[in-house]
Design a protein around this motif. Sequence first.
Motif, PDB file in Angstrom:
ATOM      1  N   MET A   1       0.826  -1.208   0.000  1.00 40.45           N
ATOM      2  CA  MET A   1       0.000   0.000   0.000  1.00 40.45           C
ATOM      3  C   MET A   1       0.862   1.260   0.000  1.00 40.45           C
ATOM      4  O   MET A   1       0.530   2.254  -0.659  1.00 40.45           O
ATOM      5  N   ILE A   2       1.972   1.219   0.719  1.00 36.99           N
ATOM      6  CA  ILE A   2       2.892   2.363   0.708  1.00 36.99           C
ATOM      7  C   ILE A   2       3.337   2.675  -0.714  1.00 36.99           C
ATOM      8  O   ILE A   2       3.354   3.834  -1.136  1.00 36.99           O
ATOM      9  N   ALA A   3       3.699   1.630  -1.457  1.00 39.03           N
ATOM     10  CA  ALA A   3       4.136   1.844  -2.846  1.00 39.03           C
ATOM     11  C   ALA A   3       2.998   2.403  -3.699  1.00 39.03           C
ATOM     12  O   ALA A   3       3.207   3.301  -4.531  1.00 39.03           O
ATOM     13  N   PHE A   4       1.780   1.895  -3.508  1.00 36.39           N
ATOM     14  CA  PHE A   4       0.649   2.356  -4.305  1.00 36.39           C
ATOM     15  C   PHE A   4       0.327   3.823  -3.988  1.00 36.39           C
ATOM     16  O   PHE A   4       0.020   4.615  -4.894  1.00 36.39           O
ATOM     17  N   VAL A   5       0.411   4.175  -2.703  1.00 35.92           N
ATOM     18  CA  VAL A   5       0.155   5.566  -2.307  1.00 35.92           C
ATOM     19  C   VAL A   5       1.271   6.470  -2.836  1.00 35.92           C
ATOM     20  O   VAL A   5       1.004   7.549  -3.384  1.00 35.92           O
ATOM     21  N   GLY A   6       2.516   6.036  -2.692  1.00 35.72           N
ATOM     22  CA  GLY A   6       3.628   6.853  -3.162  1.00 35.72           C
ATOM     23  C   GLY A   6       3.563   7.103  -4.655  1.00 35.72           C
ATOM     24  O   GLY A   6       3.933   8.185  -5.138  1.00 35.72           O
TER      25      GLY A   6
ATOM     26  N   ARG B   1       0.822   7.184  -6.394  1.00 30.05           N
ATOM     27  CA  ARG B   1      -0.504   7.714  -6.713  1.00 30.05           C
ATOM     28  C   ARG B   1      -1.310   6.717  -7.549  1.00 30.05           C
ATOM     29  O   ARG B   1      -2.053   7.089  -8.459  1.00 30.05           O
ATOM     30  N   ARG B   2      -1.168   5.430  -7.208  1.00 31.35           N
ATOM     31  CA  ARG B   2      -1.898   4.383  -7.925  1.00 31.35           C
ATOM     32  C   ARG B   2      -3.143   4.011  -7.120  1.00 31.35           C
ATOM     33  O   ARG B   2      -3.211   2.972  -6.455  1.00 31.35           O
ATOM     34  N   ALA B   3      -4.153   4.877  -7.184  1.00 31.85           N
ATOM     35  CA  ALA B   3      -5.392   4.629  -6.440  1.00 31.85           C
ATOM     36  C   ALA B   3      -6.071   3.351  -6.897  1.00 31.85           C
ATOM     37  O   ALA B   3      -6.770   2.696  -6.111  1.00 31.85           O
ATOM     38  N   ASP B   4      -5.877   2.979  -8.156  1.00 29.20           N
ATOM     39  CA  ASP B   4      -6.506   1.753  -8.661  1.00 29.20           C
ATOM     40  C   ASP B   4      -5.973   0.531  -7.929  1.00 29.20           C
ATOM     41  O   ASP B   4      -6.743  -0.361  -7.522  1.00 29.20           O
TER      42      ASP B   4
ATOM     43  N   MET C   1      -4.729 -10.681  12.592  1.00 22.37           N
ATOM     44  CA  MET C   1      -3.800  -9.580  12.371  1.00 22.37           C
ATOM     45  C   MET C   1      -4.342  -8.625  11.319  1.00 22.37           C
ATOM     46  O   MET C   1      -4.209  -7.406  11.434  1.00 22.37           O
ATOM     47  N   LEU C   2      -4.956  -9.162  10.288  1.00 19.71           N
ATOM     48  CA  LEU C   2      -5.517  -8.325   9.230  1.00 19.71           C
ATOM     49  C   LEU C   2      -6.642  -7.457   9.771  1.00 19.71           C
ATOM     50  O   LEU C   2      -6.722  -6.261   9.479  1.00 19.71           O
ATOM     51  N   ARG C   3      -7.512  -8.057  10.583  1.00 16.79           N
ATOM     52  CA  ARG C   3      -8.660  -7.319  11.106  1.00 16.79           C
ATOM     53  C   ARG C   3      -8.209  -6.211  12.061  1.00 16.79           C
ATOM     54  O   ARG C   3      -8.688  -5.077  11.987  1.00 16.79           O
ATOM     55  N   GLU C   4      -7.299  -6.540  12.970  1.00 15.95           N
ATOM     56  CA  GLU C   4      -6.914  -5.592  14.011  1.00 15.95           C
ATOM     57  C   GLU C   4      -5.973  -4.501  13.517  1.00 15.95           C
ATOM     58  O   GLU C   4      -6.041  -3.357  13.976  1.00 15.95           O
ATOM     59  N   VAL C   5      -5.065  -4.868  12.629  1.00 10.85           N
ATOM     60  CA  VAL C   5      -4.001  -3.941  12.252  1.00 10.85           C
ATOM     61  C   VAL C   5      -3.913  -3.731  10.744  1.00 10.85           C
ATOM     62  O   VAL C   5      -3.845  -2.597  10.271  1.00 10.85           O
ATOM     63  N   GLY C   6      -3.904  -4.821   9.976  1.00 14.43           N
ATOM     64  CA  GLY C   6      -3.594  -4.715   8.555  1.00 14.43           C
ATOM     65  C   GLY C   6      -4.554  -3.834   7.786  1.00 14.43           C
ATOM     66  O   GLY C   6      -4.135  -2.896   7.089  1.00 14.43           O
ATOM     67  N   LEU C   7      -5.862  -4.115   7.894  1.00 14.47           N
ATOM     68  CA  LEU C   7      -6.838  -3.328   7.138  1.00 14.47           C
ATOM     69  C   LEU C   7      -6.877  -1.875   7.606  1.00 14.47           C
ATOM     70  O   LEU C   7      -6.786  -0.968   6.765  1.00 14.47           O
ATOM     71  N   PRO C   8      -6.988  -1.603   8.920  1.00 17.17           N
ATOM     72  CA  PRO C   8      -7.009  -0.182   9.314  1.00 17.17           C
ATOM     73  C   PRO C   8      -5.740   0.569   8.962  1.00 17.17           C
ATOM     74  O   PRO C   8      -5.793   1.746   8.603  1.00 17.17           O
ATOM     75  N   ALA C   9      -4.583  -0.091   9.027  1.00 15.78           N
ATOM     76  CA  ALA C   9      -3.342   0.584   8.649  1.00 15.78           C
ATOM     77  C   ALA C   9      -3.338   0.924   7.165  1.00 15.78           C
ATOM     78  O   ALA C   9      -2.928   2.022   6.757  1.00 15.78           O
ATOM     79  N   CYS C  10      -3.803  -0.011   6.332  1.00 10.95           N
ATOM     80  CA  CYS C  10      -3.851   0.254   4.894  1.00 10.95           C
ATOM     81  C   CYS C  10      -4.896   1.316   4.568  1.00 10.95           C
ATOM     82  O   CYS C  10      -4.693   2.153   3.670  1.00 10.95           O
ATOM     83  N   GLN C  11      -6.018   1.310   5.275  1.00  9.01           N
ATOM     84  CA  GLN C  11      -7.020   2.356   5.080  1.00  9.01           C
ATOM     85  C   GLN C  11      -6.449   3.718   5.444  1.00  9.01           C
ATOM     86  O   GLN C  11      -6.715   4.725   4.768  1.00  9.01           O
ATOM     87  N   ALA C  12      -5.660   3.757   6.518  1.00  2.12           N
ATOM     88  CA  ALA C  12      -5.041   5.018   6.935  1.00  2.12           C
ATOM     89  C   ALA C  12      -4.078   5.529   5.872  1.00  2.12           C
ATOM     90  O   ALA C  12      -4.047   6.731   5.563  1.00  2.12           O
ATOM     91  N   LEU C  13      -3.283   4.628   5.309  1.00  2.00           N
ATOM     92  CA  LEU C  13      -2.348   5.038   4.265  1.00  2.00           C
ATOM     93  C   LEU C  13      -3.094   5.535   3.030  1.00  2.00           C
ATOM     94  O   LEU C  13      -2.690   6.529   2.398  1.00  2.00           O
ATOM     95  N   ALA C  14      -4.180   4.845   2.668  1.00  5.06           N
ATOM     96  CA  ALA C  14      -4.968   5.285   1.522  1.00  5.06           C
ATOM     97  C   ALA C  14      -5.554   6.671   1.772  1.00  5.06           C
ATOM     98  O   ALA C  14      -5.565   7.527   0.868  1.00  5.06           O
ATOM     99  N   ALA C  15      -6.031   6.919   2.995  1.00  7.50           N
ATOM    100  CA  ALA C  15      -6.553   8.244   3.338  1.00  7.50           C
ATOM    101  C   ALA C  15      -5.450   9.297   3.251  1.00  7.50           C
ATOM    102  O   ALA C  15      -5.667  10.400   2.730  1.00  7.50           O
TER     103      ALA C  15
END
Length: 421
Positions: free
Chosen positions: A316-321, A323-326, A348-362
């Motif tokens: 997700m970091i690479a996609f955000v960096g 600007r690959r929103a797709d 792990m995905l529920r507690e950390v992975g998804l919210p962390a990726c959502q935060a990066l996307a935001a």
Amino acid sequence: MSGLRDARGCEVTGASPRALEHYERALGGFLAWTGEPRAEARLALEQAPGFVMGHVLEAELHLCSRDPADMQGALRALHCAQPLAQNARERMHVAAVATALRGDYDRARQLLACILAHHPRDLLALAVSHTIDLYLGDTHDLRERVAAVLPAWSRADAGYHGVLAMHAFGLEEAGEYARAEDAAFAALELEPRDIRAHHARAHVLEMQGRSAQGLRWMGERAAYWTGAGPSSTHVWWHLALYHLELGGARHALELYDRRIAAASAPSLSELIDASALLWRLELRGAEPGPRWGRLAERWAAHAEDAFCAFNDLHAMIAFVGARRADLARRMLRAQRRRLAYGGTNEGMLREVGLPACQALAAFGDGDFAGAVALLRRLPEVSHRLGGSHAQRGLIGLTLRVAENRVRPASFRIPLPAARAT
């Protein structure tokens, strides 16, 4: 039954003397992060197809990868081992592999702990459980598991340097830096080419802010840890972080280009290192430029893996960096699908992975307030992301930058700049 024992006295079934030689070389490479452990494991099995621990070793080497593509190799090795005659220790290893392949890594390491309770010199059980402890972010067991078996070992034992290197890393992650440094030095005295031990001390120097010393020491010892593929790449990543901490953005980017992103077919661990370095540079005001686009393309094949939250975060970091929103949207959809039917690392995905990726996307969308709201919930559970303190530090850094961007300019807290030196 072969009647043979490995170099530490554990009975093995179906082996031959020549197969055991390859097995020991594979295990030694796994410990020191050198050589070609998987190739050596295959050579062992060519010599003795009924060698149970040869199949177990091959399976567990695949399991210790974060790449979902490797799980098929682990499954094939498991299927080869299951019908073979096995002793009690080997049956427990086979059960641990099967359990991990079902996605229950906690139970798998419990089975490996049972092996170690009766066979504290089972080096493979120790190394694999140590790796799972790291992937699950269990700092306590990362230290205590190795400490518990140390009384059964001595300097004369084959692989003792690897035990000390694992102990050094566990101590470092627990904040016991002086003891960690001593253990790393002791490992290197026994085996100067042990990259795992170099890596443990690299962490100590980083966590203590001794970046200039880290550059000098690692540079003096470069002949011992370079040229070992992804393992060496990760050590170069640590050197790039030293440069970054000293304000040397240009030097960090040079290492990125020459050492971290140079592989034509990078492993997942190399992609993780690449994302982590470029993101730190970006947040400190450097401009990675077109590197982001090239990195995102390399991550694109993993956009829908949803296999390991630690991987997803760095993709997700690479996609955000870039600007690959797709690609970011594809990843978030894949993570939600994974949660719907469970599987590997679902908690792990529920507690950390998804919210962390959502935060990066935001963050990437300019919604810094939304990123802050999501990231502020993570610190108490962020250890479940896995990886080291140094690797997880980018979550806190991202939070600080996002907080700054929602503050009025006069209230912003300056971050260390990445000077172009």
